[in-house]
Design a protein around this motif. Structure first.
Motif, PDB file in Angstrom:
ATOM      1  N   GLN A  25      -9.597   0.628  87.370  1.00 35.46           N
ATOM      2  CA  GLN A  25      -9.220  -0.754  87.688  1.00 35.46           C
ATOM      3  C   GLN A  25     -10.006  -1.745  86.836  1.00 35.46           C
ATOM      4  OE1 GLN A  25      -9.324  -1.679  91.855  1.00 35.46           O
ATOM      5  NE2 GLN A  25      -8.999  -3.855  91.516  1.00 35.46           N
ATOM      6  N   ASP A  26     -11.300  -1.496  86.660  1.00 38.79           N
ATOM      7  CA  ASP A  26     -12.109  -2.369  85.800  1.00 38.79           C
ATOM      8  C   ASP A  26     -11.570  -2.377  84.372  1.00 38.79           C
ATOM      9  OD1 ASP A  26     -13.702  -2.864  88.014  1.00 38.79           O
ATOM     10  OD2 ASP A  26     -15.348  -1.565  87.349  1.00 38.79           O
ATOM     11  N   ASP A  27     -11.164  -1.209  83.878  1.00 39.54           N
ATOM     12  CA  ASP A  27     -10.601  -1.136  82.525  1.00 39.54           C
ATOM     13  C   ASP A  27      -9.285  -1.906  82.434  1.00 39.54           C
ATOM     14  OD1 ASP A  27     -12.698   0.336  81.447  1.00 39.54           O
ATOM     15  OD2 ASP A  27     -11.747   2.260  81.891  1.00 39.54           O
ATOM     16  N   LEU A  28      -8.519  -1.918  83.508  1.00 42.26           N
ATOM     17  CA  LEU A  28      -7.260  -2.673  83.510  1.00 42.26           C
ATOM     18  C   LEU A  28      -7.483  -4.184  83.556  1.00 42.26           C
ATOM     19  CD1 LEU A  28      -5.160  -0.507  85.990  1.00 42.26           C
ATOM     20  CD2 LEU A  28      -4.706  -0.841  83.557  1.00 42.26           C
ATOM     21  N   ASN A  29      -8.628  -4.604  84.062  1.00 42.35           N
ATOM     22  CA  ASN A  29      -8.908  -6.028  84.220  1.00 42.35           C
ATOM     23  C   ASN A  29      -9.439  -6.710  82.966  1.00 42.35           C
ATOM     24  OD1 ASN A  29      -8.072  -6.698  86.850  1.00 42.35           O
ATOM     25  ND2 ASN A  29      -9.874  -5.696  87.714  1.00 42.35           N
ATOM     26  N   VAL A  30      -9.732  -5.959  81.912  1.00 47.55           N
ATOM     27  CA  VAL A  30     -10.237  -6.590  80.700  1.00 47.55           C
ATOM     28  C   VAL A  30      -9.107  -7.338  79.993  1.00 47.55           C
ATOM     29  CG1 VAL A  30     -12.124  -4.952  80.417  1.00 47.55           C
ATOM     30  CG2 VAL A  30      -9.949  -4.523  79.280  1.00 47.55           C
ATOM     31  N   ASP A  31      -9.469  -8.394  79.295  1.00 45.16           N
ATOM     32  CA  ASP A  31      -8.471  -9.275  78.691  1.00 45.16           C
ATOM     33  C   ASP A  31      -7.738  -8.674  77.496  1.00 45.16           C
ATOM     34  OD1 ASP A  31      -8.958 -11.278  80.521  1.00 45.16           O
ATOM     35  OD2 ASP A  31     -10.487 -12.249  79.273  1.00 45.16           O
ATOM     36  N   ASP A  32      -8.296  -7.658  76.863  1.00 46.50           N
ATOM     37  CA  ASP A  32      -7.669  -7.166  75.635  1.00 46.50           C
ATOM     38  C   ASP A  32      -6.745  -5.960  75.834  1.00 46.50           C
ATOM     39  OD1 ASP A  32      -9.703  -5.368  76.201  1.00 46.50           O
ATOM     40  OD2 ASP A  32     -10.359  -5.167  74.119  1.00 46.50           O
ATOM     41  N   VAL A  33      -6.365  -5.652  77.073  1.00 45.35           N
ATOM     42  CA  VAL A  33      -5.401  -4.573  77.304  1.00 45.35           C
ATOM     43  C   VAL A  33      -4.016  -5.093  76.917  1.00 45.35           C
ATOM     44  CG1 VAL A  33      -4.293  -3.114  79.037  1.00 45.35           C
ATOM     45  CG2 VAL A  33      -6.743  -3.524  79.155  1.00 45.35           C
ATOM     46  N   ASP A  34      -3.383  -4.429  75.949  1.00 47.01           N
ATOM     47  CA  ASP A  34      -2.047  -4.852  75.528  1.00 47.01           C
ATOM     48  C   ASP A  34      -0.991  -3.959  76.189  1.00 47.01           C
ATOM     49  OD1 ASP A  34      -2.149  -2.457  74.133  1.00 47.01           O
ATOM     50  OD2 ASP A  34      -2.205  -3.385  72.152  1.00 47.01           O
ATOM     51  N   ALA A  35       0.267  -4.233  75.892  1.00 45.92           N
ATOM     52  CA  ALA A  35       1.373  -3.509  76.517  1.00 45.92           C
ATOM     53  C   ALA A  35       1.312  -2.019  76.221  1.00 45.92           C
ATOM     54  CB  ALA A  35       2.710  -4.089  76.059  1.00 45.92           C
ATOM     55  N   ARG A  36       1.019  -1.677  74.980  1.00 41.55           N
ATOM     56  CA  ARG A  36       0.966  -0.253  74.590  1.00 41.55           C
ATOM     57  C   ARG A  36      -0.142   0.480  75.346  1.00 41.55           C
ATOM     58  NH1 ARG A  36       2.250   2.610  69.393  1.00 41.55           N
ATOM     59  NH2 ARG A  36       1.054   4.533  69.503  1.00 41.55           N
ATOM     60  N   GLU A  37      -1.313  -0.144  75.442  1.00 46.15           N
ATOM     61  CA  GLU A  37      -2.428   0.506  76.135  1.00 46.15           C
ATOM     62  C   GLU A  37      -2.169   0.587  77.641  1.00 46.15           C
ATOM     63  OE1 GLU A  37      -7.264   0.613  76.050  1.00 46.15           O
ATOM     64  OE2 GLU A  37      -6.306  -1.306  75.620  1.00 46.15           O
ATOM     65  N   LEU A  38      -1.603  -0.468  78.221  1.00 46.94           N
ATOM     66  CA  LEU A  38      -1.271  -0.431  79.642  1.00 46.94           C
ATOM     67  C   LEU A  38      -0.249   0.671  79.922  1.00 46.94           C
ATOM     68  CD1 LEU A  38      -1.484  -1.436  82.512  1.00 46.94           C
ATOM     69  CD2 LEU A  38       0.111  -3.286  81.921  1.00 46.94           C
ATOM     70  N   ALA A  39       0.741   0.794  79.049  1.00 54.33           N
ATOM     71  CA  ALA A  39       1.734   1.862  79.200  1.00 54.33           C
ATOM     72  C   ALA A  39       1.055   3.229  79.137  1.00 54.33           C
ATOM     73  CB  ALA A  39       2.801   1.746  78.122  1.00 54.33           C
ATOM     74  N   ALA A  40       0.108   3.389  78.233  1.00 53.33           N
ATOM     75  CA  ALA A  40      -0.602   4.664  78.110  1.00 53.33           C
ATOM     76  C   ALA A  40      -1.425   4.962  79.358  1.00 53.33           C
ATOM     77  CB  ALA A  40      -1.498   4.648  76.871  1.00 53.33           C
ATOM     78  N   ILE A  41      -2.055   3.946  79.917  1.00 52.95           N
ATOM     79  CA  ILE A  41      -2.835   4.133  81.142  1.00 52.95           C
ATOM     80  C   ILE A  41      -1.913   4.523  82.296  1.00 52.95           C
ATOM     81  CG2 ILE A  41      -4.236   2.942  82.882  1.00 52.95           C
ATOM     82  CD1 ILE A  41      -5.438   1.308  80.491  1.00 52.95           C
ATOM     83  N   LEU A  42      -0.787   3.836  82.415  1.00 49.92           N
ATOM     84  CA  LEU A  42       0.169   4.185  83.468  1.00 49.92           C
ATOM     85  C   LEU A  42       0.677   5.608  83.290  1.00 49.92           C
ATOM     86  CD1 LEU A  42       2.206   0.869  83.659  1.00 49.92           C
ATOM     87  CD2 LEU A  42       0.458   1.680  85.265  1.00 49.92           C
ATOM     88  N   HIS A  43       0.910   5.984  82.051  1.00 48.47           N
ATOM     89  CA  HIS A  43       1.357   7.349  81.748  1.00 48.47           C
ATOM     90  C   HIS A  43       0.300   8.364  82.186  1.00 48.47           C
ATOM     91  CE1 HIS A  43       3.678  10.381  79.639  1.00 48.47           C
ATOM     92  NE2 HIS A  43       2.556  10.804  79.085  1.00 48.47           N
ATOM     93  N   GLU A  44      -0.966   8.058  81.942  1.00 44.56           N
ATOM     94  CA  GLU A  44      -2.053   8.952  82.349  1.00 44.56           C
ATOM     95  C   GLU A  44      -2.106   9.102  83.867  1.00 44.56           C
ATOM     96  OE1 GLU A  44      -4.282  10.915  80.626  1.00 44.56           O
ATOM     97  OE2 GLU A  44      -2.948  10.446  78.973  1.00 44.56           O
ATOM     98  N   LEU A  45      -1.872   8.013  84.591  1.00 42.56           N
ATOM     99  CA  LEU A  45      -1.879   8.088  86.057  1.00 42.56           C
ATOM    100  C   LEU A  45      -0.776   9.004  86.566  1.00 42.56           C
ATOM    101  CD1 LEU A  45      -2.505   4.370  87.037  1.00 42.56           C
ATOM    102  CD2 LEU A  45      -4.109   6.277  87.252  1.00 42.56           C
TER     103      LEU A  45
END
Length: 114
Positions: A25-45
């Motif tokens: 959650q802390d990693d998701l709250n940083v300002d520099d998470v872009d769409a590609r990285e958020l998609a990758a995080i969701l994919h990992e979950l």
């Protein structure tokens, strides 16, 4: 010395899991998470390679195990406890998990090569 009870072990394990999820959650709250990285995080979950099927699948498996145990100990074997648990497990994989996939694909349509 008394050994730790099963409930103590469960509480400790859940505490560790909560700390790990707080880090995500802390990693998701940083300002520099872009769409590609958020998609990758969701994919990992959803489909983490270390946990076959990902976090949601593992949670569903845990709830299914509880449901099977409930089936064995329900007083009248009427499903009052086990049925809601089986339904919760299905919601985790069929509903929540699928929605994560849809969100990840919306953020990054070529997400499979992230």
């Amino acid at each position: 010395m008394t050994g730790r009870t099963r409930l103590d072990r469960v509480r400790a394990s859940l505490g560790i899991a909560q700390l790990a999820l707080q880090q995500v959650q802390d990693d998701l709250n940083v300002d520099d998470v872009d769409a590609r990285e958020l998609a990758a995080i969701l994919h990992e979950l959803q489909e983490d390679v270390d946990v076959p099927g990902g976090l949601f699948s593992m949670l569903a498996q845990l709830v299914t195990t509880a449901a099977r145990r409930a089936e064995q100990i329900e007083p009248d074997r009427d499903g009052d406890a086990s049925c809601p648990l089986h339904e919760a497990a299905a919601l985790l994989t069929d509903d929540a998990g699928q929605r994560l996939i849809w969100a990840a694909r919306s953020l990054h349509p070529q997400g499979d090569d992230v």
